[in-house]
Design a protein around this motif. Structure first.
Motif, PDB file in Angstrom:
ATOM      1  N   ASP A  13       0.679  -1.312  -0.309  1.00 45.87           N
ATOM      2  CA  ASP A  13      -0.330   0.213  -0.129  1.00 45.87           C
ATOM      3  C   ASP A  13       1.121   1.296   0.115  1.00 45.87           C
ATOM      4  O   ASP A  13       1.359   0.951   0.936  1.00 45.87           O
ATOM      5  CB  ASP A  13      -1.014   0.233   1.321  1.00 45.87           C
ATOM      6  N   GLN A  14       0.847   1.436  -1.223  1.00 42.48           N
ATOM      7  CA  GLN A  14       1.647   3.196  -1.174  1.00 42.48           C
ATOM      8  C   GLN A  14       1.540   4.345  -0.124  1.00 42.48           C
ATOM      9  O   GLN A  14       2.785   4.858   0.043  1.00 42.48           O
ATOM     10  CB  GLN A  14       2.226   2.957  -2.678  1.00 42.48           C
ATOM     11  N   ALA A  15       0.444   3.794  -0.207  1.00 40.91           N
ATOM     12  CA  ALA A  15      -0.052   5.432   0.393  1.00 40.91           C
ATOM     13  C   ALA A  15      -0.062   5.522   1.982  1.00 40.91           C
ATOM     14  O   ALA A  15       0.593   6.682   1.914  1.00 40.91           O
ATOM     15  CB  ALA A  15      -1.632   5.776  -0.333  1.00 40.91           C
ATOM     16  N   LEU A  16       0.195   4.327   2.500  1.00 45.19           N
ATOM     17  CA  LEU A  16       0.151   4.050   3.820  1.00 45.19           C
ATOM     18  C   LEU A  16       1.431   4.152   4.044  1.00 45.19           C
ATOM     19  O   LEU A  16       2.252   4.762   5.577  1.00 45.19           O
ATOM     20  CB  LEU A  16      -0.415   2.958   3.936  1.00 45.19           C
ATOM     21  N   SER A  17       2.036   3.791   2.817  1.00 47.32           N
ATOM     22  CA  SER A  17       3.635   3.325   3.364  1.00 47.32           C
ATOM     23  C   SER A  17       4.901   4.774   3.655  1.00 47.32           C
ATOM     24  O   SER A  17       4.870   5.055   4.389  1.00 47.32           O
ATOM     25  CB  SER A  17       4.007   2.544   1.893  1.00 47.32           C
ATOM     26  N   ALA A  18       4.136   5.813   2.830  1.00 51.29           N
ATOM     27  CA  ALA A  18       4.647   7.118   2.460  1.00 51.29           C
ATOM     28  C   ALA A  18       3.759   7.847   3.731  1.00 51.29           C
ATOM     29  O   ALA A  18       5.228   8.193   4.234  1.00 51.29           O
ATOM     30  CB  ALA A  18       3.678   7.992   1.613  1.00 51.29           C
ATOM     31  N   ARG A  19       3.044   7.189   4.565  1.00 45.63           N
ATOM     32  CA  ARG A  19       2.731   8.165   5.937  1.00 45.63           C
ATOM     33  C   ARG A  19       2.779   7.249   6.859  1.00 45.63           C
ATOM     34  O   ARG A  19       4.099   8.889   7.620  1.00 45.63           O
ATOM     35  CB  ARG A  19       1.495   8.428   5.830  1.00 45.63           C
ATOM     36  N   ILE A  20       3.909   6.080   6.818  1.00 44.62           N
ATOM     37  CA  ILE A  20       4.305   5.875   8.464  1.00 44.62           C
ATOM     38  C   ILE A  20       5.745   6.056   7.781  1.00 44.62           C
ATOM     39  O   ILE A  20       6.529   6.647   9.165  1.00 44.62           O
ATOM     40  CB  ILE A  20       4.164   4.310   7.963  1.00 44.62           C
ATOM     41  N   ILE A  28      -1.444   2.463 -13.329  1.00 44.26           N
ATOM     42  CA  ILE A  28      -0.859   1.381 -13.778  1.00 44.26           C
ATOM     43  C   ILE A  28       0.386   0.623 -14.698  1.00 44.26           C
ATOM     44  O   ILE A  28       1.504   0.263 -14.325  1.00 44.26           O
ATOM     45  CB  ILE A  28      -1.877   0.316 -13.738  1.00 44.26           C
ATOM     46  N   ILE A  29      -0.569   0.630 -15.262  1.00 45.23           N
ATOM     47  CA  ILE A  29       0.517   0.419 -16.527  1.00 45.23           C
ATOM     48  C   ILE A  29       2.028   1.018 -16.025  1.00 45.23           C
ATOM     49  O   ILE A  29       3.661   0.952 -16.893  1.00 45.23           O
ATOM     50  CB  ILE A  29       0.724   0.503 -17.813  1.00 45.23           C
ATOM     51  N   ASN A  30       2.119   2.650 -16.266  1.00 44.84           N
ATOM     52  CA  ASN A  30       3.165   3.277 -15.856  1.00 44.84           C
ATOM     53  C   ASN A  30       4.057   2.717 -14.638  1.00 44.84           C
ATOM     54  O   ASN A  30       5.316   2.215 -14.851  1.00 44.84           O
ATOM     55  CB  ASN A  30       3.271   4.904 -15.845  1.00 44.84           C
ATOM     56  N   ARG A  31       3.854   2.235 -13.914  1.00 46.80           N
ATOM     57  CA  ARG A  31       4.245   2.001 -12.798  1.00 46.80           C
ATOM     58  C   ARG A  31       4.762   0.459 -12.701  1.00 46.80           C
ATOM     59  O   ARG A  31       5.800   0.012 -12.068  1.00 46.80           O
ATOM     60  CB  ARG A  31       3.363   1.891 -11.355  1.00 46.80           C
ATOM     61  N   VAL A  32       4.264  -0.448 -14.114  1.00 49.28           N
ATOM     62  CA  VAL A  32       4.662  -1.497 -13.587  1.00 49.28           C
ATOM     63  C   VAL A  32       5.881  -1.736 -14.880  1.00 49.28           C
ATOM     64  O   VAL A  32       6.716  -2.253 -14.638  1.00 49.28           O
ATOM     65  CB  VAL A  32       3.635  -2.427 -14.465  1.00 49.28           C
ATOM     66  N   PHE A  38       1.086  -7.894 -10.148  1.00 48.92           N
ATOM     67  CA  PHE A  38      -0.454  -7.950  -9.266  1.00 48.92           C
ATOM     68  C   PHE A  38      -0.203  -7.054  -7.961  1.00 48.92           C
ATOM     69  O   PHE A  38      -1.594  -7.334  -7.526  1.00 48.92           O
ATOM     70  CB  PHE A  38       0.022  -9.621  -8.823  1.00 48.92           C
ATOM     71  N   LYS A  39       0.496  -6.859  -7.523  1.00 46.06           N
ATOM     72  CA  LYS A  39       1.298  -6.148  -6.097  1.00 46.06           C
ATOM     73  C   LYS A  39       0.132  -3.915  -6.725  1.00 46.06           C
ATOM     74  O   LYS A  39      -1.117  -4.235  -5.630  1.00 46.06           O
ATOM     75  CB  LYS A  39       1.865  -6.067  -5.890  1.00 46.06           C
ATOM     76  N   GLU A  90      -3.849  -3.001  -4.936  1.00 42.25           N
ATOM     77  CA  GLU A  90      -3.780  -1.712  -4.255  1.00 42.25           C
ATOM     78  C   GLU A  90      -5.301  -1.541  -4.885  1.00 42.25           C
ATOM     79  O   GLU A  90      -5.583  -0.395  -4.398  1.00 42.25           O
ATOM     80  CB  GLU A  90      -2.537  -1.002  -4.730  1.00 42.25           C
ATOM     81  N   TYR A  91      -5.384  -1.448  -6.541  1.00 42.81           N
ATOM     82  CA  TYR A  91      -6.211  -0.199  -7.254  1.00 42.81           C
ATOM     83  C   TYR A  91      -7.563  -1.371  -6.316  1.00 42.81           C
ATOM     84  O   TYR A  91      -8.471  -0.353  -6.402  1.00 42.81           O
ATOM     85  CB  TYR A  91      -6.160  -0.914  -9.104  1.00 42.81           C
ATOM     86  N   GLU A  92      -8.142  -2.655  -6.207  1.00 42.50           N
ATOM     87  CA  GLU A  92      -8.982  -3.267  -6.029  1.00 42.50           C
ATOM     88  C   GLU A  92      -9.413  -3.049  -4.531  1.00 42.50           C
ATOM     89  O   GLU A  92     -10.641  -2.770  -4.148  1.00 42.50           O
ATOM     90  CB  GLU A  92      -9.114  -4.989  -6.126  1.00 42.50           C
TER      91      GLU A  92
END
Length: 947
Positions: free
Chosen positions: A238-245, A908-912, A919-920, A924-926
């Protein structure tokens, strides 16, 4: 009394010279014998401003114990105040003692036989002291009562009871007591003065710190760019949660010792547990702990001491550390997510650098949701500019009145005339408007329950009176309900009883212990909620520990609406918000924001796909709750064939999901809601609002609390169910509960202001209909945060991949109309994403029901004119076909995820392509979609939104 010796002693304690407020308080209290309200921020010396003149007078006049009582709202504050006051008292040759609910019996006995000059206690124990025969004689010596955290107390029933109890005490001892109230903030000073006067001729002087506390507060939505964040994201997914922590960890590294505040106990527990797990997993050298009211006294004292001794780097807390508990010097404060009220942020950020003249520094870490960012920024601006919320004080509290009458009668064992009681009560500023009917209703309850005896013109105590005083509390308690898995009879977890009784029914879904469960039945006798496992794709209702969230006020929501309007007109943020958001990504999706309502525009949107009504209105928590209940009431009473299956509110939106009747009808639900707004003035009057309030879910929840304050139910001994609560509706308990709904849950004054704006045309109301959820709807829906992980999850890539591959989707050719439904895994076997029939590179992926899409494609193929909405859908299909041709399998997999459209698929494609695991990212989007999925009704659960 040797003043030079006292001054030298105080200098050794660090009191070199008196502050401005300490000089003023000495003059008003010690010299002029006035009662005072001292308003000053944490760290300004207001505690000393209260006790210095009191100790001077006690020592000078040699007043025997108990000469002063110091009342604080928390036991933890009692301990802290005792530690501070003992050192000062020694300089004056006085002693200090503490008595509250946790005080051992040996110390209580010692206090009774050797009372201190100054007794520190809580509101509840203060009531008990009055009826303690051994201590009663010492109360005749009493000269001063100091009331700490005055603002907090007058907004609570227990605080209002303290004021009533003081009046009774003054009646018993036959004279006025000097009253000293302390508060870090106070908006309505005149109201506070009236309340503290207790209805007498007592002159109350307000002493204020002349230099207001300065704040430096920023709002951030961190991005995941550092190596540490990438490592955390690998563990959490979870990128957003990871950034906050990561941001919290980085602040702890740079500032060494930080306080992190959350709004709920559950979030404090989850966040601290998660951070400790991450620390251990990554080998970080950080000491982390948690502090809140449900933890043991030993644990709280331990972490307070460790933070004072600089042994903790991060201390996560709720409001338990909001008040003046001494935890030493705090360099920096982090508020995790919006504090929702400026007064909360003042108290929390004010814990940092609270030395006189220093600047308090803090940060609000929030999500990337536009409304979270704007709300946090507005609150930070209000703090910096001292624009705090007004106090909310309930007038004529009938549960407090019942306790007051019982206490007054008990202290007159030979009886007291009814008329004398009524007149005595009416003199109190709280009860100046008390009617005889209201007084009699409370008296009838007390006599019916045999708490007091009413014979002729006299009221006398009974055997039950003392027990009622001891057992009845103004702090409602709750009982844990055991949640049991029916199949195994194993305990899954616990929920609050009032949440289960008021909000849950058989068939409902909840999340507990990280898993979804379906409710089978509630056994109220055993207090067990039986559940069975259910599918993760089911619609979920996520319970909270707390029944009462912090409301966002109307003024704050309106300011957020003003900023949205500014963005729509100028394509940028206002300058004052820019300054607060110095380290935040300020890129704005102007086209999406322009579809939102604002402070001058209310939008009522109907989403056909989910039968969902979304009212975008910037009314704040209480006004929006009232409007939601009005709409539900109108639908229930006038259009019963439209059943509201679920509803929810935020400060900026109201969500209503309706079940349309099987037989088609002419009136559309969105038109009914529009009619409600067009006739909104009908609901301003008291009787209309009261009828609506009684139909609300808040009403039963308030009855649960008020009934406890009346002593009518005790969660420990009473089996509580919905029928029992409903039985109180037309009683004095129901009337007080109704008052609480109208004052605590609704904001009638602001509602009337909004109605005026609608009627004058200052605020416009529009209705719109959509076939699918739009991006601006996602902004409104994603304001509601799902709980964070309680532990580092183990992401099962293969299981998630299997679920995605097994999902059913359709493809349709935009050139010839060919279409096919199959599982994702079967489409991935295609060598090229071209039409099997016409060989055109025009295949578009469709989720859910394909019938409407087919009609649009056929219509376009025949050259027929498309509606505006149909043109939008067709353009989206074209974009889907383009991205599928360009990126193949990656695009197919991305578009198969619920809630993912072309724009998100591109992200999503840009991040991949940048190296992230496909799939990670899809997972996250699901998860993001689940925030919207919770609003879907049962028959829609298998649908997957296009956008």
């Amino acid at each position: 009394m040797n003043l030079d010796k006292i001054a030298l002693c105080l200098k050794k304690l660090g009191y070199e010279k008196l502050t401005e407020i300490q000089k003023k308080s000495l003059q008003e209290i010690a010299q002029k014998n006035k009662s005072v309200i001292i308003i000053a921020p944490t760290g300004s010396g207001k505690t000393e401003a209260a006790v210095f003149p009191v100790m001077v007078k006690i020592a000078l006049n040699k007043i025997p114990p108990i000469a002063a009582i110091y009342i604080t709202p928390l036991r933890a504050l009692n301990r802290d105040i005792e530690r501070r006051l003992n050192n000062i008292a020694n300089c004056f040759g006085l002693n200090v003692g503490v008595r509250h609910g946790d005080t051992p019996s040996s110390i209580r006995k010692n206090i009774q036989h050797n009372p201190p000059h100054i007794l520190i206690t809580t509101p509840e124990t203060f009531n008990y002291i009055l009826i303690n025969e051994d201590m009663k004689p010492t109360l005749f010596n009493l000269r001063y009562i100091i009331i700490d955290e005055f603002r907090d107390l007058i907004e609570s029933k227990r605080g209002l009871l303290v004021l009533s109890t003081i009046r009774i005490l003054e009646r018993i001892i036959g004279r006025e007591i000097g009253l000293i109230a302390l508060s870090a903030t106070l908006h309505n000073e005149e109201l506070a003065r009236r309340l503290l006067s207790l209805g007498s001729n007592r002159e109350v002087v307000v002493i204020k710190e002349s230099t207001p506390r300065r704040f430096e507060i920023q709002v951030s939505t961190p991005s995941c760019e550092s190596e540490l964040c990438r490592k955390i994201n690998e563990l959490l997914g979870d990128q957003a949660l990871s950034a906050r922590i990561t941001r919290i960890f980085e602040r702890a590294e740079s500032e060494k010792h930080i306080l992190v505040f959350t709004n709920t106990r559950s979030l404090a527990e989850s966040l601290s547990t998660l951070m400790r797990s991450l620390r251990d997993e990554l080998g970080l050298n950080l000491s982390i702990d948690v502090h809140h009211g449900s933890l043991s006294r030993q644990h709280r004292e331990k972490v307070e001491r460790e933070f004072r001794e600089r042994k903790l780097n991060i201390l996560v807390s709720t409001s338990s550390l909001e008040l003046g508990i001494d935890i030493g010097h705090v360099e920096y404060v982090v508020q995790y997510m919006s504090p929702r009220q400026a007064i909360r942020l003042v108290q929390r950020a004010g814990r940092s650098r609270h030395r006189l003249g220093d600047v308090s520094r803090g940060e609000v870490i929030t999500t990337s949701n536009l409304l979270h960012i704007l709300e946090s920024s507005v609150i930070a601006w209000r703090v910096v500019n001292s624009q705090l919320e007004k106090e909310v004080v309930i007038s004529k509290p009938l549960d407090v009145l019942a306790y007051t009458i019982a206490l007054l009668v008990y202290l007159h064992p030979n009886g007291i005339p009814v008329e004398q009681v009524f007149e005595f009560i009416r003199e109190h500023p709280l009860y100046n408007d008390l009617t005889r009917e209201e007084f009699n209703d409370v008296l009838d309850y007390l006599t019916y329950t045999r708490v007091v005896k009413h014979e002729g013109m006299l009221l006398t105590p009974t055997k039950k009176t003392r027990l009622y005083i001891y057992k009845t509390s103004m702090i409602p308690s709750t009982i844990d309900v055991q949640v049991i898995e029916a199949g195994t009879n194993k305990k899954v977890g616990v929920l609050d009883e009032e949440y289960v009784v008021v909000h849950l029914n058989p068939g409902d879904k909840i999340v507990l212990a990280g898993r979804p469960w379906k409710i089978i039945n509630y056994d109220e006798t055993e207090r067990k909620l039986y559940v069975e496992p259910t599918e993760i794709t089911e619609e979920l209702s996520i319970p909270h520990w707390e029944g009462e969230n912090i409301p966002v006020e109307y003024e704050t929501a309106q300011l957020v609406g003003d900023i949205v309007a500014y963005i729509k007109n100028n394509n940028k943020l206002p300058e004052f918000i820019e300054k607060i958001l110095e380290e935040t990504n300020k890129s704005l999706e102007a086209d999406i924001i322009k579809q939102l309502g604002d402070s001058k525009t209310i939008t009522i949107d109907y989403i056909d796909e989910f039968d969902l009504i979304i009212i975008n209105i910037y009314g704040g928590s209480k006004v929006n709750t009232l409007i939601r209940d009005i709409v539900k009431y109108v639908l229930k009473t006038q259009y019963p064939y439209f059943k509201v299956t679920s509803s929810s509110t935020t400060p900026y939106a109201i969500f209503l999901q309706v079940q349309k009747p099987i037989t088609p009808i002419k009136k559309h639900p969105v038109d009914i809601v529009l009619e409600v707004f067009e006739n909104i003035d009908k609901y301003i009057e008291g009787e209309a609002v009261e009828r609506i309030a009684k139909e609300s879910s808040q009403f039963l929840w308030r009855i649960y609390q008020v009934a406890q304050r009346f002593g009518a139910i005790s969660p420990e001994t009473t089996s509580v169910n919905k029928k029992l609560l409903e039985a109180f509706t037309d009683t004095v308990i129901g009337r007080e509960a109704l008052k609480e709904v109208l004052v605590k849950d609704y904001d009638i004054t602001s509602f009337r202001e909004l109605v005026r704006k609608i009627e004058s045309g200052e605020v416009k109301v529009y209705s719109r209909k959509y076939s699918k959820l739009q991006d601006h709807h996602t902004i409104l829906l994603s304001y509601i945060e799902l709980p964070i992980h309680r532990e580092i999850p183990v992401f099962d890539t293969s299981a998630f991949m299997e679920r995605v591959l097994n999902r059913k989707i359709s493809v349709i050719c935009l050139r010839c109309g060919f279409y096919k439904e199959d599982r994702v895994r079967e489409f991935l076997k295609m060598e090229k994403y071209t039409c099997p029939k016409c060989k055109g590179a025009t295949l578009a992926l469709v989720k859910g029901d394909i019938s409407k899409t087919l009609e649009i494609v056929k219509k376009h193929h025949k050259g027929l004119k498309l509606t505006v909405e149909e043109r939008r859908i067709h353009e989206d299909l074209v974009n889907r076909a383009v991205i599928l041709q360009k990126h193949g399998d990656k695009a197919l997999l991305a578009l198969s995820i619920p809630g993912v459209g072309v724009k998100d698929a591109g992200k999503i494609i840009n991040r991949v392509l940048s190296g992230e695991d496909l799939f990670k990212v899809l997972y996250e989007y699901e998860k993001r979609f689940l925030k919207i999925k919770k609003y879907l009704k049962e028959e829609d659960r298998e649908k997957q939104s296009e956008d």
